[in-house]
Design a protein around this motif. Structure first.
Motif, PDB file in Angstrom:
ATOM      1  N   ALA A   1       0.677  -0.878  -0.072  1.00 24.73           N
ATOM      2  CA  ALA A   1       0.130   0.192   0.156  1.00 24.73           C
ATOM      3  C   ALA A   1       1.426   1.030   0.386  1.00 24.73           C
ATOM      4  O   ALA A   1       2.165   1.406   0.347  1.00 24.73           O
ATOM      5  N   VAL A   2      -0.150   2.679  -0.524  1.00 26.68           N
ATOM      6  CA  VAL A   2       0.924   3.536  -0.169  1.00 26.68           C
ATOM      7  C   VAL A   2       1.184   4.044   1.545  1.00 26.68           C
ATOM      8  O   VAL A   2      -0.064   3.607   1.943  1.00 26.68           O
ATOM      9  N   TYR A   3       1.665   4.234   1.783  1.00 26.48           N
ATOM     10  CA  TYR A   3       1.243   4.573   3.786  1.00 26.48           C
ATOM     11  C   TYR A   3       1.880   6.300   3.427  1.00 26.48           C
ATOM     12  O   TYR A   3       2.591   6.556   3.421  1.00 26.48           O
ATOM     13  N   TYR A   4       0.803   7.103   4.805  1.00 24.74           N
ATOM     14  CA  TYR A   4       1.035   7.810   4.778  1.00 24.74           C
ATOM     15  C   TYR A   4       0.437   8.334   6.732  1.00 24.74           C
ATOM     16  O   TYR A   4       0.529   7.356   6.658  1.00 24.74           O
ATOM     17  N   CYS A   5       1.270   9.542   6.394  1.00 27.59           N
ATOM     18  CA  CYS A   5       2.156  10.458   8.541  1.00 27.59           C
ATOM     19  C   CYS A   5       0.505  10.450   8.516  1.00 27.59           C
ATOM     20  O   CYS A   5       0.468  11.617   7.301  1.00 27.59           O
ATOM     21  N   ASN A   6       0.450  11.231   9.819  1.00 27.72           N
ATOM     22  CA  ASN A   6      -0.600  12.354  10.089  1.00 27.72           C
ATOM     23  C   ASN A   6      -0.257  12.677  11.381  1.00 27.72           C
ATOM     24  O   ASN A   6       0.058  12.123  12.420  1.00 27.72           O
ATOM     25  N   ALA A   7      -0.651  14.036  11.739  1.00 26.54           N
ATOM     26  CA  ALA A   7      -0.311  14.719  13.164  1.00 26.54           C
ATOM     27  C   ALA A   7      -1.138  15.480  12.837  1.00 26.54           C
ATOM     28  O   ALA A   7      -1.503  16.569  12.075  1.00 26.54           O
ATOM     29  N   LEU A   8      -1.526  15.861  14.368  1.00 28.62           N
ATOM     30  CA  LEU A   8      -2.641  16.896  14.554  1.00 28.62           C
ATOM     31  C   LEU A   8      -1.732  17.591  15.521  1.00 28.62           C
ATOM     32  O   LEU A   8      -1.154  17.805  16.208  1.00 28.62           O
ATOM     33  N   ILE A   9      -1.459  18.831  15.145  1.00 27.75           N
ATOM     34  CA  ILE A   9      -0.836  19.605  15.046  1.00 27.75           C
ATOM     35  C   ILE A   9      -0.941  21.066  15.091  1.00 27.75           C
ATOM     36  O   ILE A   9      -2.078  22.314  14.345  1.00 27.75           O
ATOM     37  N   LEU A  10      -0.490  21.995  16.712  1.00 29.83           N
ATOM     38  CA  LEU A  10      -1.155  23.631  17.138  1.00 29.83           C
ATOM     39  C   LEU A  10      -1.237  24.600  16.223  1.00 29.83           C
ATOM     40  O   LEU A  10       0.676  24.247  15.388  1.00 29.83           O
ATOM     41  N   ASN A  11      -1.729  24.958  15.394  1.00 28.52           N
ATOM     42  CA  ASN A  11      -1.103  26.701  14.367  1.00 28.52           C
ATOM     43  C   ASN A  11      -1.238  27.496  15.311  1.00 28.52           C
ATOM     44  O   ASN A  11      -2.398  28.061  16.577  1.00 28.52           O
ATOM     45  N   ARG A  12      -0.430  28.090  16.085  1.00 29.65           N
ATOM     46  CA  ARG A  12      -0.647  29.275  17.328  1.00 29.65           C
ATOM     47  C   ARG A  12      -0.605  30.815  16.996  1.00 29.65           C
ATOM     48  O   ARG A  12      -0.930  30.932  17.774  1.00 29.65           O
ATOM     49  N   SER A  13      -1.420  30.703  15.704  1.00 34.68           N
ATOM     50  CA  SER A  13      -1.518  31.802  15.173  1.00 34.68           C
ATOM     51  C   SER A  13      -2.695  32.483  15.070  1.00 34.68           C
ATOM     52  O   SER A  13      -3.217  33.382  16.007  1.00 34.68           O
ATOM     53  N   ASN A  14      -4.188  30.886  14.923  1.00 32.35           N
ATOM     54  CA  ASN A  14      -5.004  30.981  16.370  1.00 32.35           C
ATOM     55  C   ASN A  14      -5.533  29.662  16.847  1.00 32.35           C
ATOM     56  O   ASN A  14      -6.591  29.630  17.895  1.00 32.35           O
ATOM     57  N   MET A  15      -4.192  29.480  17.411  1.00 39.73           N
ATOM     58  CA  MET A  15      -4.508  28.408  18.687  1.00 39.73           C
ATOM     59  C   MET A  15      -5.367  26.748  18.275  1.00 39.73           C
ATOM     60  O   MET A  15      -6.161  26.758  18.969  1.00 39.73           O
ATOM     61  N   ALA A  16      -5.492  26.580  16.929  1.00 40.03           N
ATOM     62  CA  ALA A  16      -6.773  26.066  16.655  1.00 40.03           C
ATOM     63  C   ALA A  16      -5.769  24.674  16.320  1.00 40.03           C
ATOM     64  O   ALA A  16      -4.279  24.497  15.421  1.00 40.03           O
ATOM     65  N   TRP A  17      -6.086  23.551  16.278  1.00 40.70           N
ATOM     66  CA  TRP A  17      -5.951  22.069  15.600  1.00 40.70           C
ATOM     67  C   TRP A  17      -5.888  21.546  14.353  1.00 40.70           C
ATOM     68  O   TRP A  17      -6.720  21.575  13.896  1.00 40.70           O
ATOM     69  N   TYR A  18      -4.659  21.721  13.771  1.00 40.91           N
ATOM     70  CA  TYR A  18      -5.267  20.713  12.209  1.00 40.91           C
ATOM     71  C   TYR A  18      -4.479  19.525  12.262  1.00 40.91           C
ATOM     72  O   TYR A  18      -3.589  19.696  12.356  1.00 40.91           O
ATOM     73  N   ASN A  19      -5.120  18.860  11.204  1.00 41.58           N
ATOM     74  CA  ASN A  19      -5.163  17.452  11.144  1.00 41.58           C
ATOM     75  C   ASN A  19      -4.001  17.854   9.210  1.00 41.58           C
ATOM     76  O   ASN A  19      -4.556  18.577   8.292  1.00 41.58           O
ATOM     77  N   TYR A  20      -2.462  17.105  10.034  1.00 40.94           N
ATOM     78  CA  TYR A  20      -1.700  17.746   8.464  1.00 40.94           C
ATOM     79  C   TYR A  20      -0.994  15.759   8.299  1.00 40.94           C
ATOM     80  O   TYR A  20      -1.313  14.270   8.706  1.00 40.94           O
ATOM     81  N   TRP A  21      -1.224  15.923   6.576  1.00 43.59           N
ATOM     82  CA  TRP A  21      -0.643  14.523   5.962  1.00 43.59           C
ATOM     83  C   TRP A  21       0.721  14.733   5.156  1.00 43.59           C
ATOM     84  O   TRP A  21       0.654  15.653   4.992  1.00 43.59           O
ATOM     85  N   GLY A  22       1.143  13.742   5.302  1.00 38.87           N
ATOM     86  CA  GLY A  22       2.360  13.517   4.842  1.00 38.87           C
ATOM     87  C   GLY A  22       2.028  12.885   3.517  1.00 38.87           C
ATOM     88  O   GLY A  22       1.233  12.477   2.624  1.00 38.87           O
ATOM     89  N   GLN A  23       3.263  13.276   2.329  1.00 41.93           N
ATOM     90  CA  GLN A  23       2.845  12.878   0.824  1.00 41.93           C
ATOM     91  C   GLN A  23       2.680  11.083   0.553  1.00 41.93           C
ATOM     92  O   GLN A  23       1.928  11.006  -0.629  1.00 41.93           O
ATOM     93  N   GLY A  24       3.273  10.659   1.800  1.00 41.95           N
ATOM     94  CA  GLY A  24       2.969   8.985   1.346  1.00 41.95           C
ATOM     95  C   GLY A  24       3.829   8.427   1.107  1.00 41.95           C
ATOM     96  O   GLY A  24       5.269   8.827  -0.511  1.00 41.95           O
ATOM     97  N   THR A  25       4.089   7.640   1.091  1.00 40.63           N
ATOM     98  CA  THR A  25       5.706   6.349   0.795  1.00 40.63           C
ATOM     99  C   THR A  25       5.003   5.100   0.904  1.00 40.63           C
ATOM    100  O   THR A  25       4.522   3.665   0.888  1.00 40.63           O
ATOM    101  N   LEU A  26       5.043   4.440  -0.401  1.00 37.52           N
ATOM    102  CA  LEU A  26       5.067   3.400  -1.689  1.00 37.52           C
ATOM    103  C   LEU A  26       6.051   2.210  -0.615  1.00 37.52           C
ATOM    104  O   LEU A  26       6.850   2.123  -0.700  1.00 37.52           O
ATOM    105  N   VAL A  27       5.406   0.923   0.013  1.00 35.48           N
ATOM    106  CA  VAL A  27       5.822  -0.377   0.785  1.00 35.48           C
ATOM    107  C   VAL A  27       4.922  -1.219  -0.475  1.00 35.48           C
ATOM    108  O   VAL A  27       3.870  -1.306  -0.261  1.00 35.48           O
TER     109      VAL A  27
END
Length: 120
Positions: A90-116
């Motif tokens: 599959a293509v494996y994607y990483c994901n992280a919930l990261i704080l945006n300090r400009s508005n103190m809101a949490w956002y979901n980010y995705w990496g570009q994927g790596t094929l296994v």
């Protein structure tokens, strides 16, 4: 903020791979991180996730073969995959919930994927 996944490749059944996901940006506050995968013709599914405190959860299909970990100092997450099977391809994607300090809101980010690819 960027997530950079790496470590994918071609491996024979029964082999191992280690995926890495590095988060880059200034003054990062990272909450939950996870690995997802998407096989051809299938929906993206959760493989494993880890909290800042180190609590983990895994998909049932992993069956104890994979281990997720993270290095808070390096803002990096890993997935050690052992006893790989063709169905892990599959293509494996990483994901992280990261704080945006400009508005103190949490956002979901995705990496570009790596094929296994697991194949003999």
């Amino acid at each position: 903020v960027q997530l950079q996944a790496s470590g994918g490749g071609l491996v024979r059944p029964g082999g191992s791979l280690r995926l890495s996901c590095a988060a880059s940006g200034s003054s990062l506050s990272i909450n939950r991180m996870g690995w997802y995968r998407q096989a051809p013709g299938k929906q993206r599914e959760l493989v494993a996730a880890i909290t800042p405190g180190g609590s983990t959860n895994y998909a049932d299909s992993i069956e104890g073969r994979f281990t997720i970990s993270r290095d808070g100092a390096k803002n990096t997450m890993y997935l050690q995959m052992n006893s790989l099977k063709p169905e892990d391809t599959a293509v494996y994607y990483c994901n992280a919930l990261i704080l945006n300090r400009s508005n103190m809101a949490w956002y979901n980010y995705w990496g570009q994927g790596t094929l296994v690819t697991v194949s003999s």
